[in-house]
Design an enzyme around this catalytic site. Structure first.
Site, short mmCIF file in Angstrom:
data_model
loop_
_atom_site.label_atom_id
_atom_site.label_comp_id
_atom_site.label_asym_id
_atom_site.label_seq_id
_atom_site.Cartn_x
_atom_site.Cartn_y
_atom_site.Cartn_z
CE1 TYR A 425 0.81 0.37 4.42
CE2 TYR A 425 -1.32 -0.64 4.83
CZ TYR A 425 -0.12 -0.15 5.30
OH TYR A 425 0.15 -0.19 6.64
CD GLU A 426 -0.54 5.31 1.56
OE1 GLU A 426 -0.42 6.18 0.67
OE2 GLU A 426 -1.60 5.13 2.17
N GLY A 427 1.44 2.83 -2.70
CA GLY A 427 2.29 2.65 -3.87
C GLY A 427 3.20 1.46 -3.64
#
Length: 566
Positions: A425-427
């Site tokens: 997550y978050e890229g």
């Protein structure tokens, strides 16, 4: 085993390794004296060790559940959250005029990591709120800031980030959520979002969602996306939550780990929201929150690694098996190798994250473009290497336990299950690497080479005291410089095949740099011995990684889908 916050290690790294004294010398952060920082870290550690650490296992065994449309969080989480909010830890870096502490990001990074090490599932809640505070401070109208910031900063309300949709994961530009003007300055938001961390809870007065959506005349892709704040309960002009908005949690994802953190499917059905920033400029505003969160997520990985290491070390110190000088398995060479690797990797990743925080602080305090560029360059490294370290160290933690590590009752496996998503997550970490070789090398490698200049200068200064270690770090930095210059000359798409290897190689060299500085600061102590282990045993990995970078994308892309299926 209960978690113990590594306060003395943070103080050592801040004071001796990552350049934090320069932050304290600026006008903006002059009040962040050694005494204040020590008091903040000590108080935060007490809260983490006494209030949050006991919740780690509770959240795993008793997950958050949705019952009749209402969220029921894990036992003790409400009390743990109150300890975080009442201590001011949600808003440690926020504007003091709105009730925040206004402390440096480097200190915030340390506190966030301690909270993550104590209870990652719960820490994710204030981390999301911190990112929302940052986005509103930088992009919201004065009216929205006045209404929302005091409540978010106090912890009375919490915040979320709503990007992902079922058909639009990392390709945010494919989202279809709509925003229709209501004619009174508000908008009707309609659509579905998935993977929304802490989309609801039973312990804050309100939950405020930052939602990406499209206006009716928006162009396709990311350039046609706007950002809206959509509260669960619509507040009046005094900030008192009122009527329920037209949104709801329609499901909670069943995850591999982080069971105490409800990951929600959110449905917006003409929900009332307000524009944050300019129309069709939502990605710029959202990236403020995402970049804040990326450093924070890197810290989550490091925190989980610290927890896994403490757990494994305690077991190794007590477990009797075979013959060793110490009488326990800590005396066996392979167990000692795993524990040393865990500790060395944590120092490297932690130093990178703190150094990124220092760069953010210096950029804010001085306004100098070079500091801002350094912070931007270090952010994907801090996120990717921090979370890769969390995964690798927690995996080694299971291995140190042997067969008992595979048994859930020991708690070793939870660290790995909880931290695994941080690399996604978050890229994803692959996207972080592509960003690094794409956007971050768009300056021709100037920011990267300025950092390498500093590493080489530091190594030169260390030649008198630690000649062999200094030489190894200098040579690694020079090899990385040559590859950086070569990579910057390649067309952007051709860089992607070696992107992950390049990011990891840079992290390896940074780790060597910080270990060398730590060894210089404590030449006869544990940091010197750990630094020698890292530089002699782990730093050499950079050579193979740089060879992967030089191979480019052609050999990789020559493997066809049919070849993969053969």
């Amino acid at each position: 085993m209960p978690y113990r916050s590594p306060v003395s290690e943070f103080r050592f790294l801040l004071d001796k390794v990552v350049g934090f004294p320069a932050v304290q010398e600026t006008d903006r952060y002059a009040e962040a004296t050694d005494e204040i920082v020590s008091a903040v870290l000590s108080e935060a550690s007490r809260m983490c060790d006494e209030k949050l650490s006991p919740l780690q296992r509770e959240g795993d065994l008793h997950p958050a559940v949705l019952e009749n449309g209402r969220m029921r969080t894990s036992p003790g989480f409400a009390e743990g959250y109150r300890a975080v909010a009442e201590g001011g830890w949600v808003a440690i870096a926020a504007d003091p005029e709105q009730g925040g502490m206004g402390l440096p990001m480097a200190v915030t990074t340390a506190v966030n990591e301690m909270m993550a090490g104590a209870c990652l599932s719960l820490q994710l809640n204030p981390l999301m709120t911190q990112g929302q505070i940052d986005a509103l401070e930088n992009h919201a109208s004065e009216e929205l800031r006045a209404l929302y910031l005091p409540k978010l900063i106090s912890g009375e309300w919490s915040g979320t980030m709503n990007l992902t949709e079922p058909q639009a994961g990392s390709d945010v530009g494919a989202l279809t959520t709509k925003a229709e003007p209501n004619g009174d300055g508000s908008y009707a938001i309609t659509g579905q979002k998935i993977y929304i961390s802490w989309g609801d809870n039973d312990f804050t007065e309100n939950v405020c969602h930052l939602v990406l959506a499209r206006l009716p005349d928006a162009v396709p892709g990311t350039k046609g996306i706007s950002l809206f704040i959509v509260p669960k309960l619509i507040p009046d002009e005094n900030g008192t939550p009122g009527v329920a908005n037209s949104l709801k949690v329609v499901g909670v994802e069943h995850k591999m780990g982080l069971h105490g953190s409800p990951t929600c499917v959110m449905s917006y059905e003409g929900a009332t929201g307000w524009l944050v920033g300019e129309p069709n400029d939502g990605m710029r505003a959202m990236f403020t929150m995402m970049n804040n969160a990326r450093l924070g997520v890197g810290g989550q990985g490091i925190g989980a690694a610290e927890g896994a290491y403490q757990h494994a070390l305690a077991y190794a110190m007590e477990r009797k098996q075979g013959k060793s000088p110490e009488g326990t398995i800590v005396g066996h060479a392979d167990v000692r190798r795993m524990l040393a690797t865990m500790k060395a990797e944590i120092l490297a990743a932690r130093s990178i994250a703190l150094s990124c925080g220092v760069a953010i602080d210096m950029g804010r305090a001085t306004g100098e473009a070079e500091w801002t560029a350094r912070a931007a360059f270090l952010t994907p490294i801090a996120k990717a290497f921090g979370t890769d370290t969390g995964c690798a160290v927690s995996d080694l933690g299971v291995q140190v336990h042997g067969g008992m590590g595979y048994i859930e009752e020991t708690g070793a496996a939870q660290f790995f299950r909880d931290v695994r998503v941080t690399a996604i997550y978050e890229g994803t970490n692959g996207i972080q690497a592509m960003d690094m070789v794409g956007r971050k090398l768009a300056d021709g490698g100037e920011a990267a080479c300025r950092l390498l200049d500093e590493i080489e200068a530091s190594a030169e200064a260390a030649r008198g005291a630690l000649p062999d270690l200094a030489s190894a770090v200098w040579e690694a930095a020079e090899s990385l410089r040559e590859t950086t210059e070569w990579l910057a000359e390649q067309p952007a798409p051709a860089r992607f095949g070696g992107a992950v290897a390049y990011l990891r190689a840079f992290a390896r060299v940074l780790g060597g740099h910080f270990h060398l500085r730590a060894a210089l600061a404590e030449p006869e102590g544990a940091h010197a011995r750990l630094g020698r282990f890292y530089i002699e045993s782990l730093l050499p990995e950079h050579s193979g990684l740089l060879a992967q970078v030089r191979a480019g994308s052609d050999p990789l892309m020559a493997i066809s889908p049919d070849d993969l299926a053969a």
